[in-house]
Design a protein around this motif. Sequence first.
Motif, PDB file in Angstrom:
ATOM      1  N   GLY A  17       0.776  -1.233   0.000  1.00 40.53           N
ATOM      2  CA  GLY A  17       0.000   0.000   0.000  1.00 40.53           C
ATOM      3  C   GLY A  17       0.805   1.278   0.000  1.00 40.53           C
ATOM      4  O   GLY A  17       0.227   2.359  -0.041  1.00 40.53           O
ATOM      5  N   VAL A  18       2.141   1.197   0.039  1.00 35.04           N
ATOM      6  CA  VAL A  18       2.975   2.399   0.069  1.00 35.04           C
ATOM      7  C   VAL A  18       3.582   2.656  -1.306  1.00 35.04           C
ATOM      8  O   VAL A  18       4.183   1.757  -1.909  1.00 35.04           O
ATOM      9  N   SER A  19       3.424   3.860  -1.786  1.00 32.38           N
ATOM     10  CA  SER A  19       4.050   4.279  -3.041  1.00 32.38           C
ATOM     11  C   SER A  19       4.319   5.774  -2.955  1.00 32.38           C
ATOM     12  O   SER A  19       3.440   6.543  -2.557  1.00 32.38           O
ATOM     13  N   PHE A  20       5.533   6.182  -3.299  1.00 31.49           N
ATOM     14  CA  PHE A  20       5.898   7.592  -3.266  1.00 31.49           C
ATOM     15  C   PHE A  20       6.141   8.097  -4.680  1.00 31.49           C
ATOM     16  O   PHE A  20       6.771   7.417  -5.498  1.00 31.49           O
ATOM     17  N   SER A  21       5.656   9.290  -4.974  1.00 34.85           N
ATOM     18  CA  SER A  21       6.006   9.945  -6.226  1.00 34.85           C
ATOM     19  C   SER A  21       7.438  10.460  -6.132  1.00 34.85           C
ATOM     20  O   SER A  21       8.053  10.449  -5.063  1.00 34.85           O
ATOM     21  N   GLU A 275       2.046  10.750   6.615  1.00 31.24           N
ATOM     22  CA  GLU A 275       1.092  11.509   5.811  1.00 31.24           C
ATOM     23  C   GLU A 275       1.401  11.381   4.327  1.00 31.24           C
ATOM     24  O   GLU A 275       0.497  11.234   3.504  1.00 31.24           O
ATOM     25  N   THR A 276       2.676  11.441   3.973  1.00 32.85           N
ATOM     26  CA  THR A 276       3.062  11.338   2.567  1.00 32.85           C
ATOM     27  C   THR A 276       2.735   9.960   2.015  1.00 32.85           C
ATOM     28  O   THR A 276       2.360   9.809   0.848  1.00 32.85           O
ATOM     29  N   ALA A 277       2.850   8.940   2.848  1.00 35.39           N
ATOM     30  CA  ALA A 277       2.502   7.575   2.447  1.00 35.39           C
ATOM     31  C   ALA A 277       0.999   7.334   2.474  1.00 35.39           C
ATOM     32  O   ALA A 277       0.535   6.262   2.102  1.00 35.39           O
ATOM     33  N   ASN A 278       0.252   8.354   2.924  1.00 35.32           N
ATOM     34  CA  ASN A 278      -1.205   8.256   3.054  1.00 35.32           C
ATOM     35  C   ASN A 278      -1.607   7.158   4.039  1.00 35.32           C
ATOM     36  O   ASN A 278      -2.558   6.412   3.818  1.00 35.32           O
ATOM     37  N   LEU A 279      -0.857   7.073   5.130  1.00 32.04           N
ATOM     38  CA  LEU A 279      -1.137   6.114   6.189  1.00 32.04           C
ATOM     39  C   LEU A 279      -1.377   6.866   7.495  1.00 32.04           C
ATOM     40  O   LEU A 279      -0.805   7.930   7.722  1.00 32.04           O
TER      41      LEU A 279
END
Length: 523
Positions: A17-21, A275-279
């Motif tokens: 579930g983790v993805s970074f631009s 927050e950046t990982a949307n978690l």
Amino acid sequence: MIELYDTTLRDGTQREGVSFSTEDKLNITKKLAAAGIDYVEGGWPGSNPKDIEYFRKVRELELENTKIAAFGSTRRPGIKADDDMNLRAIVDSGADVATIFGKSWPLHVKEALKTSLDENIKMVASSIEYLKARGMEVFFDAEHFFDGYKSDSDYSIQVLQAAAEAGADCLVLCDTNGGSTPDEIGSIVRVVKDKVSADIGIHTHNDAELAVANSLVAVREGAVQVQGTINGYGERCGNANLSSLIPNLQLKYGYQVVTAEQLKRLTATSRYVSETANLLPPAHMAYVGESAFAHKGGIHVSAVLKNASTYEHEDPETFGNQRRVLVSELSGKSNLRYKAEELGIELNDQNENLQEVLKKIKELEHQGYYFEGAEASLKLLLERARGEYEKLFSLESVRILTDKKETNDPNSEATIKVLVNGERVHTAAEGDGPVNALDKALRKALVKFYPEIKEIALVDYKVRVLNGQDGTAAKVRVLIETGNGDETWGTVGVSTNIIEASWQALVDSIQYGIKFKASKEAV
């Protein structure tokens, strides 16, 4: 001296579930550097366009004493190091450091690589020699080392000795499957220190909930580099958690791994990455969790208010956290002053608006706002409280229509009326979705008054459901990342209506961009 090596941007993204631009990775890199991380592993160059772009752009960042590492494997069996595309990509990345992994467990050599034990040792040595010859600092990650040692200790040591003789700057012992125990880690590291004349590092996984303990034991036995990720993100059960390893090393074992100011950034860094990982930030995480210093029991609260050390093993402000009393939350003046100073705003106890600001922030956070990943919104909030906020425009009305036909993709149109400098502007725009249409319409309305808005573009957009039990009526938090080509900033909005939450974050992003960033003014 203990070196801190972060692999959040590579190993951490293997978490489900983790993805970074690319912009996410660059922003996290800056946060890690500010927090005192010595090495940041940026990814695997050549494996995908995102990592290629990251290594190109990261060269432009000013990271003080932090070095960027490029990750990859040893050369493939049966070819020369000069002909290996993976090794070439590491060199071409422009990174100062190469971290390459190789096999140290005969099972993997025979079953995964399908090659001989002798060829594997040659692969390790020649790959390191190739990279060292090109001026790079080289770390060798001995993959599955502890399992390999338990299976065939002689061979695993031979692999390390070959890496050391080839010039590796650090031999990183990896508990890749995460199944080793502290007593095993300690005894094996002691043997390695006796038999190999090179610096030793440790890289542990958390499959037995022992990654932090195993890392600490390895350091006590002589490891000088600790690898891990912020919040312990990683594949399966995760990696060693730097958010707890750093304070443990510094406060419990007495190693000076970061400065006091860098340590104070740890909580903010942890929450920014979440927050950046949307978690959701892990509330009960040691040191940096929101609940780490929360007190609810009446006897506990009474004692803490008299002397905090009665129920706290450390001062939470040491690493940027704060004490909380769940019945009547204590103020966080020092945290707010610290954050305001970081954002270039002067606040002090005599400021008549300070208590009002604290109250407002707590009310907003209770509603679901979260400012660690939205510092631009926080700065605007502080400026409003101090009476220094100049509203650039105001909304009269907005209408959004979405047209969907069975055979076509949906199309959205936003019609907006805004007041700018006393003038009413009425315009409309189409977009791929309602937020895109809203963004285009607002920009179209403002460009005549603020032509610098052309420099500002939306970079990322994230939505998180805050109370999923309410189904489609749930409250959502929208985080928007906006950029001007040189840097990015985050804003936040919260509502049960996703368009309203998006509007809040969008307005903040444009107001902030015009006021502080379009003119390249520093925060």
